[in-house]
Design an enzyme around this catalytic site. Structure first.
Site, PDB file in Angstrom:
ATOM      1  N   HIS A   1       9.772 -26.382  -2.405  1.00 43.38           N
ATOM      2  CA  HIS A   1      10.264 -25.547  -3.343  1.00 43.38           C
ATOM      3  C   HIS A   1      11.036 -24.488  -2.777  1.00 43.38           C
ATOM      4  O   HIS A   1      11.625 -23.483  -3.634  1.00 43.38           O
ATOM      5  CB  HIS A   1       9.255 -25.020  -4.301  1.00 43.38           C
ATOM      6  CG  HIS A   1       9.644 -24.489  -5.551  1.00 43.38           C
ATOM      7  ND1 HIS A   1       9.477 -23.051  -6.062  1.00 43.38           N
ATOM      8  CD2 HIS A   1      10.427 -25.068  -6.769  1.00 43.38           C
ATOM      9  CE1 HIS A   1       9.839 -23.101  -7.171  1.00 43.38           C
ATOM     10  NE2 HIS A   1      10.508 -23.996  -7.563  1.00 43.38           N
TER      11      HIS A   1
ATOM     12  N   LYS B   1      14.289 -22.180  -1.098  1.00 37.43           N
ATOM     13  CA  LYS B   1      15.553 -22.095  -1.220  1.00 37.43           C
ATOM     14  C   LYS B   1      16.046 -21.139  -0.041  1.00 37.43           C
ATOM     15  O   LYS B   1      16.028 -20.065  -0.484  1.00 37.43           O
ATOM     16  CB  LYS B   1      15.978 -21.677  -2.497  1.00 37.43           C
ATOM     17  CG  LYS B   1      15.848 -22.573  -3.681  1.00 37.43           C
ATOM     18  CD  LYS B   1      14.534 -22.103  -4.518  1.00 37.43           C
ATOM     19  CE  LYS B   1      14.476 -22.945  -5.736  1.00 37.43           C
ATOM     20  NZ  LYS B   1      12.893 -23.065  -6.264  1.00 37.43           N
TER      21      LYS B   1
ATOM     22  N   ASP C   1      24.457 -19.748  11.342  1.00 32.98           N
ATOM     23  CA  ASP C   1      24.666 -19.407  12.823  1.00 32.98           C
ATOM     24  C   ASP C   1      23.945 -18.188  13.508  1.00 32.98           C
ATOM     25  O   ASP C   1      24.224 -17.522  14.123  1.00 32.98           O
ATOM     26  CB  ASP C   1      26.099 -18.613  12.776  1.00 32.98           C
ATOM     27  CG  ASP C   1      27.233 -19.837  12.626  1.00 32.98           C
ATOM     28  OD1 ASP C   1      27.026 -21.039  12.913  1.00 32.98           O
ATOM     29  OD2 ASP C   1      28.201 -19.459  12.544  1.00 32.98           O
TER      30      ASP C   1
ATOM     31  N   HIS D   1      14.423 -17.269 -14.569  1.00 29.13           N
ATOM     32  CA  HIS D   1      13.941 -18.246 -13.370  1.00 29.13           C
ATOM     33  C   HIS D   1      13.794 -17.322 -12.051  1.00 29.13           C
ATOM     34  O   HIS D   1      13.385 -17.875 -11.142  1.00 29.13           O
ATOM     35  CB  HIS D   1      15.187 -19.173 -13.205  1.00 29.13           C
ATOM     36  CG  HIS D   1      14.971 -20.324 -12.363  1.00 29.13           C
ATOM     37  ND1 HIS D   1      15.013 -20.288 -11.043  1.00 29.13           N
ATOM     38  CD2 HIS D   1      13.850 -21.280 -12.585  1.00 29.13           C
ATOM     39  CE1 HIS D   1      14.509 -21.619 -10.482  1.00 29.13           C
ATOM     40  NE2 HIS D   1      13.999 -22.185 -11.564  1.00 29.13           N
TER      41      HIS D   1
ATOM     42  N   LYS E   1      11.882 -14.496  -9.259  1.00 30.94           N
ATOM     43  CA  LYS E   1      10.656 -14.592  -8.677  1.00 30.94           C
ATOM     44  C   LYS E   1      10.768 -13.361  -8.027  1.00 30.94           C
ATOM     45  O   LYS E   1      10.832 -13.348  -6.498  1.00 30.94           O
ATOM     46  CB  LYS E   1      10.280 -15.622  -7.844  1.00 30.94           C
ATOM     47  CG  LYS E   1      10.216 -17.088  -8.731  1.00 30.94           C
ATOM     48  CD  LYS E   1      11.829 -17.823  -8.359  1.00 30.94           C
ATOM     49  CE  LYS E   1      11.883 -19.077  -8.830  1.00 30.94           C
ATOM     50  NZ  LYS E   1      11.095 -19.358  -9.927  1.00 30.94           N
TER      51      LYS E   1
ATOM     52  N   ASP F   1       6.456   1.228  -6.403  1.00 31.28           N
ATOM     53  CA  ASP F   1       6.658   2.571  -5.945  1.00 31.28           C
ATOM     54  C   ASP F   1       8.169   2.490  -5.651  1.00 31.28           C
ATOM     55  O   ASP F   1       8.956   2.050  -6.248  1.00 31.28           O
ATOM     56  CB  ASP F   1       5.706   2.898  -4.866  1.00 31.28           C
ATOM     57  CG  ASP F   1       4.287   3.013  -5.368  1.00 31.28           C
ATOM     58  OD1 ASP F   1       4.016   3.164  -6.657  1.00 31.28           O
ATOM     59  OD2 ASP F   1       3.380   3.209  -4.690  1.00 31.28           O
TER      60      ASP F   1
END
Length: 413
Positions: free
Chosen positions: A113, A115, A120, A290, A292, A297
C-alpha cells in the site's frame, strides 16, 4: 541501513493531484540516473497516461526506471500499456498478483500500500496519492482529498536504501538490519528533521502505530488527525481519550462522504466513545477524504500511506515520514484548520447513536468483527509474497533481404 533522524532536509507539503502530479512528473523529467516508483493504484486514465509518458521518456534517454505495483490495486493495465514501458527498459513488477476467482479479486489481504517515488537519490515523494484522475478536482464530487510531501536532503538516501533493500535478491541483507535496528529516540527535536518509518509483516509490524501512540502520550496542547479510514484498536482509542482528558485539544477529521459505506459505519461506532471522552470529531463533507496526516503541538507531523484501520495497522505494507519542523507543522495546521472551517461538520451529541441495548449490541458485534477479523487474518500462515516481473515483449522475427527476395522469386538463397 539504520533508521535514524536526518537533519537539514527541505520539506514541501503537496495537496491533491493538482500539486502532486506536476511535481512528480517534473522530477521524473529531470532524472538523470535512477527512478524507483511504488504505488498501490495506477489507472490507465489521463493521469496514468501522463505518468506512462514521463517514465517512457526517462527510460528512452537512458535512466534506469523501476516500478512496483500492487497486484490487487492495479490489476487492469493493458498489455500494450505495460509492454511499451518494458520494451523501453523499465523494470515493471507486480506485488503478489493472483488469478481472479469467478471474475473477482481474491488477494485483498497483505497488500503493498506504499506510495513512494525516489529520483536519483536527490528527491523523494511519499504520501497517500495513487496515480489516477480520482485525485484531481476535475474528477467531480468523488475527487479525493489527499496529501504527500516532496523531500530533499539526507532523508532521501534513507528512502533510497529502504527501496534497494526491498528489491528482489536482497532478503538476506534486509533481514540482518531489520532484526537489529529500531528507530532511535530523537532526544533533540529541531527543525527540518525527518524519520522514515514503515510497517511490514516481519520485524516492523507496529512501528507506525507506535509513533502515533508516543505522540499522543507526549502531546501537551493540540493534536489534529485527518485519516480516511479510521478504525484503530483499543490502545489508540484509549490514548486519544486520555490525552483529551488531560487538556489536550484533540481534533479528528474523518470521512463524511466516504467512498465505501462501511467506512462510515465503522467510524460512527466510535462516536459515543470519542465525543463523550472529549475528542472533537469532524466529518469532512466536501468529497471523499483519502489523506493520512497528523500533527502535534507546534513541531511534530506525519504524512504517508498508512490509514488507522486494521488493514494498514495489521496487514499492509505501509510507509510514513515523521517530521519535526515548525514551518511544516504550521503549514499543515493551516490547511487542516481551513478544511475544518470550510468543509467539515462537527459531530455533536445530537448526532450520536442512541444508547439503547440493541444499538449497543450491534456496535459491540460490528466493532469486534471489523476490528479483529483482519488482525486475525494477519496471524494465519501466509505464503511468501511474490514479485512478478513483467518481461519485455517478444520481438517480431526480422525479415532479411534474402528472405524477401526468396519469397518474391521462388529461388532459394
Amino acid at each position: 541501513m539504520k533508521c535514524s533522524w536526518r537533519e537539514g532536509n527541505k520539506i514541501q507539503l503537496l495537496e491533491n493531484g493538482e500539486q502532486y502530479y506536476p511535481a512528480v512528473f517534473k522530477a521524473i523529467g529531470e532524472a538523470q540516473e535512477r527512478i524507483i516508483l511504488e504505488t498501490f493504484i495506477w489507472f490507465e486514465d489521463d493521469v496514468g497516461k501522463q505518468l506512462h509518458a514521463a517514465l517512457l521518456a526517462a527510460a528512452q534517454r537512458g535512466v534506469k526506471a523501476e516500478v512496483l505495483l500492487d497486484g490487487y490495486g492495479s490489476p487492469d493495465l493493458s498489455d500494450e500499456f505495460v509492454n511499451e514501458l518494458t520494451a523501453a527498459g523499465v523494470v515493471f513488477r507486480y506485488y503478489d498478483p493472483r488469478p481472479r476467482l469467478f471474475g473477482m479479486r481474491t488477494n485483498v489481504f497483505r497488500r503493498m500500500h506504499r506510495k513512494i517515488v525516489v529520483i536519483d537519490a536527490r528527491i523523494a515523494f511519499i504520501g497517500g496519492l495513487n496515480y489516477s484522475a480520482e485525485h484531481m478536482s476535475s474528477y467531480g464530487p468523488e475527487a479525493k482529498q489527499d496529501y504527500a510531501v516532496r523531500l530533499e536532503g539526507p532523508i532521501v538516501e534513507d528512502i533510497l536504501q529502504f527501496e534497494l533493500e526491498n528489491l528482489p535478491g536482497q532478503s538476506a541483507a534486509r533481514r540482518w538490519w531489520r532484526r537489529h535496528h529500531k528507530a532511535e529516540e530523537n532526544r533533540q527535536p529541531g527543525e527540518a528533521q525527518v524519520l522514515l518509518v514503515w510497517r511490514d509483516n516481519e520485524e516492523h509490524r507496529d512501528d507506525i502505530e507506535r509513533h502515533y501512540l508516543k505522540m499522543l502520550t507526549q502531546a501537551r496542547r493540540e493534536v489534529i488527525i485527518a485519516n480516511a479510514y479510521f478504525f484503530p484498536g483499543y490502545r489508540f482509542l484509549h490514548a486519544l481519550r486520555k490525552a483529551a482528558r488531560r487538556g489536550v485539544r484533540i481534533k479528528l477529521i474523518i470521512q463524511g462522504e466516504p467512498d465505501m459505506p462501511i467506512v462510515r459505519v465503522g467510524a460512527r461506532l466510535l462516536y459515543n466513545y470519542l465525543v463523550k471522552g472529549g475528542v472533537q470529531v469532524f466529518e469532512y463533507r466536501r468529497r471523499p477524504l483519502h489523506g493520512k496526516v497528523a500533527l502535534m503541538d507546534d513541531h511534530w507531523a506525519t504524512v504517508g500511506s498508512s490509514n488507522l484501520d486494521p488493514l494498514s495497522l495489521s496487514l499492509n505494507l505501509e510507509a510514513n515520514v515523521i517530521i519535526h519542523d515548525r514551518n511544516f507543522n504550521q503549514t499543515l495546521r493551516d490547511n487542516l484548520n481551513g478544511i475544518i472551517a470550510a468543509d467539515c461538520q462537527q459531530v455533536d451529541e445530537t448526532m450520536l447513536p442512541k444508547r439503547t441495548w440493541w444499538n449497543l449490541t450491534k456496535s459491540v458485534l460490528a466493532f469486534h468483527f471489523l476490528r479483529h477479523f483482519p488482525a486475525l487474518v494477519g496471524w494465519l500462515p501466509a505464503h511468501t509474497p511474490r514479485l512478478a516481473q513483467v518481461g519485455p515483449p517478444a520481438q517480431p522475427t526480422m525479415e532479411t533481404q534474402d528472405r524477401v527476395e526468396t519469397e518474391n522469386t521462388g529461388v532459394k538463397p
